[in-house]
Design a protein around this motif. Structure first.
Motif, PDB file in Angstrom:
ATOM      1  N   TYR A 190      17.728   7.276 -17.905  1.00 28.11           N
ATOM      2  CA  TYR A 190      16.266   7.170 -17.965  1.00 28.11           C
ATOM      3  C   TYR A 190      15.855   6.475 -19.255  1.00 28.11           C
ATOM      4  O   TYR A 190      16.623   6.376 -20.213  1.00 28.11           O
ATOM      5  CB  TYR A 190      15.604   8.549 -17.860  1.00 28.11           C
ATOM      6  CG  TYR A 190      15.385   9.278 -19.168  1.00 28.11           C
ATOM      7  CD1 TYR A 190      14.115   9.338 -19.746  1.00 28.11           C
ATOM      8  CD2 TYR A 190      16.424   9.941 -19.828  1.00 28.11           C
ATOM      9  CE1 TYR A 190      13.895  10.024 -20.934  1.00 28.11           C
ATOM     10  CE2 TYR A 190      16.213  10.630 -21.007  1.00 28.11           C
ATOM     11  CZ  TYR A 190      14.946  10.668 -21.566  1.00 28.11           C
ATOM     12  OH  TYR A 190      14.732  11.348 -22.747  1.00 28.11           O
TER      13      TYR A 190
ATOM     14  N   GLY B 237      12.912   1.612 -19.343  1.00 33.59           N
ATOM     15  CA  GLY B 237      12.609   1.711 -17.917  1.00 33.59           C
ATOM     16  C   GLY B 237      13.121   0.514 -17.156  1.00 33.59           C
ATOM     17  O   GLY B 237      13.632   0.636 -16.029  1.00 33.59           O
TER      18      GLY B 237
ATOM     19  N   THR C  36      16.807   0.914 -16.698  1.00 34.24           N
ATOM     20  CA  THR C  36      17.043   1.915 -15.649  1.00 34.24           C
ATOM     21  C   THR C  36      16.928   1.271 -14.270  1.00 34.24           C
ATOM     22  O   THR C  36      17.762   1.502 -13.380  1.00 34.24           O
ATOM     23  CB  THR C  36      16.053   3.076 -15.793  1.00 34.24           C
ATOM     24  OG1 THR C  36      16.251   3.701 -17.067  1.00 34.24           O
ATOM     25  CG2 THR C  36      16.245   4.110 -14.691  1.00 34.24           C
ATOM     26  N   LEU C  37      15.905   0.460 -14.079  1.00 33.87           N
ATOM     27  CA  LEU C  37      15.756  -0.238 -12.793  1.00 33.87           C
ATOM     28  C   LEU C  37      16.917  -1.192 -12.543  1.00 33.87           C
ATOM     29  O   LEU C  37      17.468  -1.240 -11.435  1.00 33.87           O
ATOM     30  CB  LEU C  37      14.438  -1.009 -12.768  1.00 33.87           C
ATOM     31  CG  LEU C  37      13.155  -0.189 -12.723  1.00 33.87           C
ATOM     32  CD1 LEU C  37      11.942  -1.111 -12.821  1.00 33.87           C
ATOM     33  CD2 LEU C  37      13.082   0.659 -11.469  1.00 33.87           C
TER      34      LEU C  37
ATOM     35  N   GLY D 102      17.872   7.983 -11.566  1.00 37.04           N
ATOM     36  CA  GLY D 102      17.285   7.324 -12.710  1.00 37.04           C
ATOM     37  C   GLY D 102      15.781   7.489 -12.748  1.00 37.04           C
ATOM     38  O   GLY D 102      15.118   7.514 -11.704  1.00 37.04           O
TER      39      GLY D 102
ATOM     40  N   ALA E 135      12.489   5.649 -14.426  1.00 37.18           N
ATOM     41  CA  ALA E 135      12.003   4.438 -15.084  1.00 37.18           C
ATOM     42  C   ALA E 135      10.547   4.636 -15.477  1.00 37.18           C
ATOM     43  O   ALA E 135       9.675   4.750 -14.617  1.00 37.18           O
ATOM     44  CB  ALA E 135      12.158   3.233 -14.168  1.00 37.18           C
TER      45      ALA E 135
ATOM     46  N   SER F  44       7.887   0.662 -16.911  1.00 39.23           N
ATOM     47  CA  SER F  44       8.955  -0.338 -16.944  1.00 39.23           C
ATOM     48  C   SER F  44       8.505  -1.716 -16.488  1.00 39.23           C
ATOM     49  O   SER F  44       7.686  -1.859 -15.581  1.00 39.23           O
ATOM     50  CB  SER F  44      10.114   0.139 -16.065  1.00 39.23           C
ATOM     51  OG  SER F  44       9.634   0.563 -14.805  1.00 39.23           O
TER      52      SER F  44
ATOM     53  N   THR G 185       9.090  -4.865 -14.369  1.00 36.11           N
ATOM     54  CA  THR G 185       9.793  -5.130 -13.116  1.00 36.11           C
ATOM     55  C   THR G 185       9.970  -6.620 -12.856  1.00 36.11           C
ATOM     56  O   THR G 185      10.789  -7.016 -12.046  1.00 36.11           O
ATOM     57  CB  THR G 185       9.040  -4.514 -11.921  1.00 36.11           C
ATOM     58  OG1 THR G 185       7.821  -5.237 -11.702  1.00 36.11           O
ATOM     59  CG2 THR G 185       8.725  -3.048 -12.162  1.00 36.11           C
TER      60      THR G 185
ATOM     61  N   LEU H  56      15.501   7.229  -7.343  1.00 31.26           N
ATOM     62  CA  LEU H  56      14.717   6.571  -8.385  1.00 31.26           C
ATOM     63  C   LEU H  56      13.347   7.226  -8.496  1.00 31.26           C
ATOM     64  O   LEU H  56      12.644   7.393  -7.502  1.00 31.26           O
ATOM     65  CB  LEU H  56      14.549   5.080  -8.070  1.00 31.26           C
ATOM     66  CG  LEU H  56      13.555   4.296  -8.950  1.00 31.26           C
ATOM     67  CD1 LEU H  56      14.007   4.279 -10.409  1.00 31.26           C
ATOM     68  CD2 LEU H  56      13.389   2.868  -8.424  1.00 31.26           C
TER      69      LEU H  56
ATOM     70  N   MET I  70       9.815   6.562 -10.585  1.00 28.96           N
ATOM     71  CA  MET I  70       9.059   5.625 -11.421  1.00 28.96           C
ATOM     72  C   MET I  70       7.794   6.315 -11.910  1.00 28.96           C
ATOM     73  O   MET I  70       7.097   6.980 -11.124  1.00 28.96           O
ATOM     74  CB  MET I  70       8.718   4.367 -10.631  1.00 28.96           C
ATOM     75  CG  MET I  70       9.937   3.612 -10.113  1.00 28.96           C
ATOM     76  SD  MET I  70       9.537   2.128  -9.141  1.00 28.96           S
ATOM     77  CE  MET I  70       8.734   2.852  -7.704  1.00 28.96           C
TER      78      MET I  70
END
Length: 780
Positions: free
Chosen positions: A643, A649, A652-653, A666, A668, A671, A673, A713, A715
């Motif tokens: 994490y 983040g 993590t992605l 995980g 994120a 984050s 993207t 995941l 977010m």
């Protein structure tokens, strides 16, 4: 599964209670820890220290002071004002110093401790500078420079900058009728002669005033007089009209949404145009400096060769941004630095103010990007640059791969390193006698900030404060006493004073931590190294549980900001996360906090290790960290989570979307993207520009790998984030929906920006993270 989860949560509640750690407490941040002192400095007389502090948990900080006569620090009030050094950094050799407060010019006499209001006008005064003449100062008002003689109180305006365009009066065109009138009538001829006579007489009597300098609709910036008052330098800048982004506020006082404009997105069309001008006051003339012959300015970056539409480009000339000159003590020599907007060059040049000519003195080139401590890492920032004497200046360079201190002689045209080694110079201050530097370095360990005195002639370094931790030192005006802000891995920042000598005994003058914080036995994380797959040593903080609590599950934390250090020996800016990691170890987790590739503190090659591929070596370092945990600490490879926030983040992605199956779960937070949607300054350093290097953006952006999601995941994102904007996570969410992905959740926080401010938001966010790990990492 529900029964198992309930058992885990019950176990967590018991352990957290036993250790006296609760999310509701640690997520208060400094309210739970105690507000630590900041912005420490000395009073003008060097007898008192000042700092910003909030020991009573008020809404904001206040200024406090302490001296040897006090048992505890006291708050500065109107009844006991203390005057600090903020406005006299360049005036320490004068008894009377000048400064502005709320647009009013004041003087302060150190010998009598008297303040005098000197000039107060409706228009604000700013930017006070000393002249080489002790009786003369310069100040600015309405973007013009004025010369003020403190003896006879005369004020002379030196420049006459004006916005808009110059109104040029066109000569009256001759006409048949006009010529006819003059030819026929003596009266007309007499009127014209009289008018010309009075006009010439008026011109002869008119006081000399600086010629107007028009800058149209451009921005007028970096206005600076030379110390002798003969020249004024300035920068005229044109910025592109790039579309801004919008941030929508949904929770408002009136019940209506409110839209706020924010930053532009990264683009080569963000390049700005700048002209560096010199106004010669005596000659009342203006001229502009040419930089077109600088080394490398017309060389296209190497990556252009990978694109058919760029590799044969012959007319390349990178745009640059130039800073104000730095002058020698006698004012006769001027040097200035500039950085290219393609991020790959930094130049230092000598400027001849009379001719407007430049002489290139030093050129730093990096095919990735220019940066490092003391070196401008962004186009509009400046680095370490100053004069030791009238012909020798100092600066920092990464020429050896680590940022070190250099001197340059304008007489011999040679540069010389004062420091060397596989460590960095982090801060530089010239001594009063100008025979030494006080420098902060990483000589003892990349995670330390040690304080040394460096003799210029011998290059000998004498350690003053060299134990583990971070020493932020402010010297008293006479250099006899150290004011130190210090912290250790599990010890928050406090202020200390001590004699300026090696291994000085430091006396603590602030005690900031709360009784609640002190009740817990905070762990001292070990700073370890492991080998990356390319042989590089990678540093990390390791938090280990007691052997009897160890559950063979691990969490890898990814710090944010990219170019930032967290595996160090002092108190972290990620203090909530550090406390959360203590909580995780109480539950049996092992936690690894990695300074992955591009982190701060490890030199040029480490810093630029992700050039053109974010999610490359910075991600493989996380995988190698996991391998270290499995091979050396008995962690189950199928029970590792990851994490982080912001850049953390993003990693993590990338971990879950480009290395599926490596991490069981995980989280994120806030984050990125898609890097094409992030800001210009940070992103263009590392990935160049989406228009010229689209492949770098494509392989670095998680949104292109959304189809690979197979692990759990979570977010989490603030809806009013004006940095990594909410649109970023919404776009990835839409991709998951269109691709039919199921193992993801999105938690949104309607009132939070990039850095959360409300405790309830922090608690909600980290409760979700904790549940994610408990539910996915604790079952076998």
């Amino acid at each position: 599964m529900k029964k198992y989860t309930s058992f885990v949560l019950l176990l967590f509640t018991f352990l957290a209670s036993a250790q006296n750690l609760r999310l509701e407490d640690i997520m208060k941040g400094n309210e739970f820890i105690g507000h630590q002192p900041d912005n420490h400095r000395w009073s003008i007389d060097g007898q008192t220290v000042l700092f910003d502090w909030n020991p009573n948990n008020e809404i904001g900080n206040s200024t406090y002071f302490w001296n040897a006569s006090l048992k505890t620090p006291q708050k500065v009030t109107t009844s006991n004002p203390i005057y600090d050094l903020d406005f006299m950094a360049t005036q320490k050799d004068y008894d009377v110093v000048y400064y502005t407060n709320q647009g009013v010019l004041y003087s302060y006499t150190k010998s009598t401790k008297k303040i005098k209001k000197v000039i107060q006008l409706a228009d604000r005064i700013n930017s006070v500078e000393r002249s080489t003449n002790a009786d003369v100062i310069f100040f600015q008002q309405n973007r013009n420079v004025y010369q003020f003689n403190t003896k006879d109180f005369s004020i002379v305006q030196l420049t006459n900058f004006k916005s808009g365009k110059e109104n040029k009066v066109s000569k009256e065109e001759d006409s048949f009728l006009k010529n006819q009138q003059a030819a026929l009538f003596q009266f007309v001829r007499d009127e014209e002669a009289s008018s010309k006579w009075y006009e010439e007489k008026s011109k002869n009597k008119k006081e000399k005033f600086p010629k107007e300098i028009y800058y149209d609709k451009s921005s007028l910036e970096q206005i600076k007089p030379s110390p002798d008052g003969k020249f004024v330098t300035f920068r005229i800048s044109d910025y592109p009209n790039q579309p801004s982004t919008n941030v929508e506020n949904f929770i408002t006082a009136d019940g209506f949404t409110r839209q706020e404009k924010a930053r532009a997105k990264v683009s080569i069309s963000n390049f700005s145009k700048h002209k560096f001008g010199i106004f010669n006051i005596e000659k009342d003339t203006t001229y502009y400096v040419s930089f077109s012959n600088l080394s490398g300015i017309k060389e296209a970056p190497k990556y252009y060769q990978e694109y058919d539409n760029l590799k044969d480009k012959s007319d390349y000339e990178t745009a640059i941004v130039m800073m104000s000159p730095v002058y020698s003590p006698d004012g006769k020599n001027a040097v200035l630095e500039m950085r290219s907007q393609d991020n790959k060059h930094r130049w230092i040049v000598q400027l001849d103010l009379v001719s407007g000519k430049i002489t290139e003195l030093d050129h730093q080139h990096d095919e990735a990007w220019i940066g490092g401590p003391g070196i401008p890492g962004y186009s509009f920032s400046s680095g370490t640059l100053g004069f030791i004497d009238n012909s020798t200046f100092y600066f920092q360079s990464e020429a050896t791969g680590f940022s070190h201190l250099y001197i340059y002689s304008l007489k011999t045209k040679k540069k010389e390193p004062l420091t060397k080694g596989n460590w960095e110079v982090r801060a530089v201050k010239l001594s009063n006698d100008k025979n030494s530097f006080y420098i902060t370095t990483t000589t003892t360990h990349p995670g330390n900030r040690s304080f040394y005195k460096l003799d210029i002639a011998s290059k000998k370094m004498t350690g003053i404060l060299t134990n583990d931790g971070n020493y932020e030192v402010e010297l008293s005006p006479d250099e006899k006493t150290l004011l130190v802000r210090y912290s250790y891995k599990n010890k928050p920042w406090e202020l200390y004073v001590g004699a300026n000598k090696p291994n000085s005994d430091l006396k603590q003058i602030t005690f900031s931590t709360t009784p609640e914080f002190k009740k817990y036995n905070w762990k001292t994380p070990e700073v370890i190294t492991f080998k990356a797959n390319d042989g590089t040593n990678v540093y990390a903080r390791l938090y280990q549980p007691k052997a009897e609590n160890k559950n063979k599950a691990a969490v890898i934390f990814v710090h944010g900001a990219g170019y930032l250090q967290n595996a160090h020996n002092y108190w972290s800016t990620y203090h909530r996360e550090c406390m959360f990691h203590n909580m995780l170890t109480d539950l049996g987790y092992t936690v690894l906090d990695i300074d992955y590739r591009a982190s701060d503190g490890y030199g040029r090659d480490f810093r630029t290790g992700i050039y053109r591929h974010m999610g490359g070596k910075d991600l493989s370092d996380q995988l190698d960290g996991k391998k270290y945990l499995v091979q050396n600490l008995g962690i189950d490879a199928n029970r590792v989570g990851i994490y982080g926030g912001s850049y953390g983040g993003f990693i993590t992605l990338m971990a879950l979307l480009t290395e599926p199956g490596e991490f069981k779960a995980g989280a994120a937070l806030r984050s990125v993207t898609d890097w094409a949607h992030y800001n210009h300054g940070y992103t263009s350093n590392i990935l160049n520009f989406p228009e010229t290097d689209p492949e770098a953006y494509k392989k670095s952006s998680p949104i292109y790998f959304a189809n690979n999601l197979q692990d759990k995941l979570l977010m989490l994102h603030g809806m009013v984030d004006d940095n990594v904007q909410f649109q970023d996570i919404v776009r990835l969410t839409q991709r998951f929906i269109e691709l039919g992905k199921k193992d993801w959740d999105l938690g949104v926080f309607p009132v939070e920006a990039h850095g959360f401010t409300e405790t309830y938001s922090w608690v909600d966010e980290y409760r979700r993270i904790l549940n994610l790990f408990n539910e996915n990492l604790l079952h076998k």
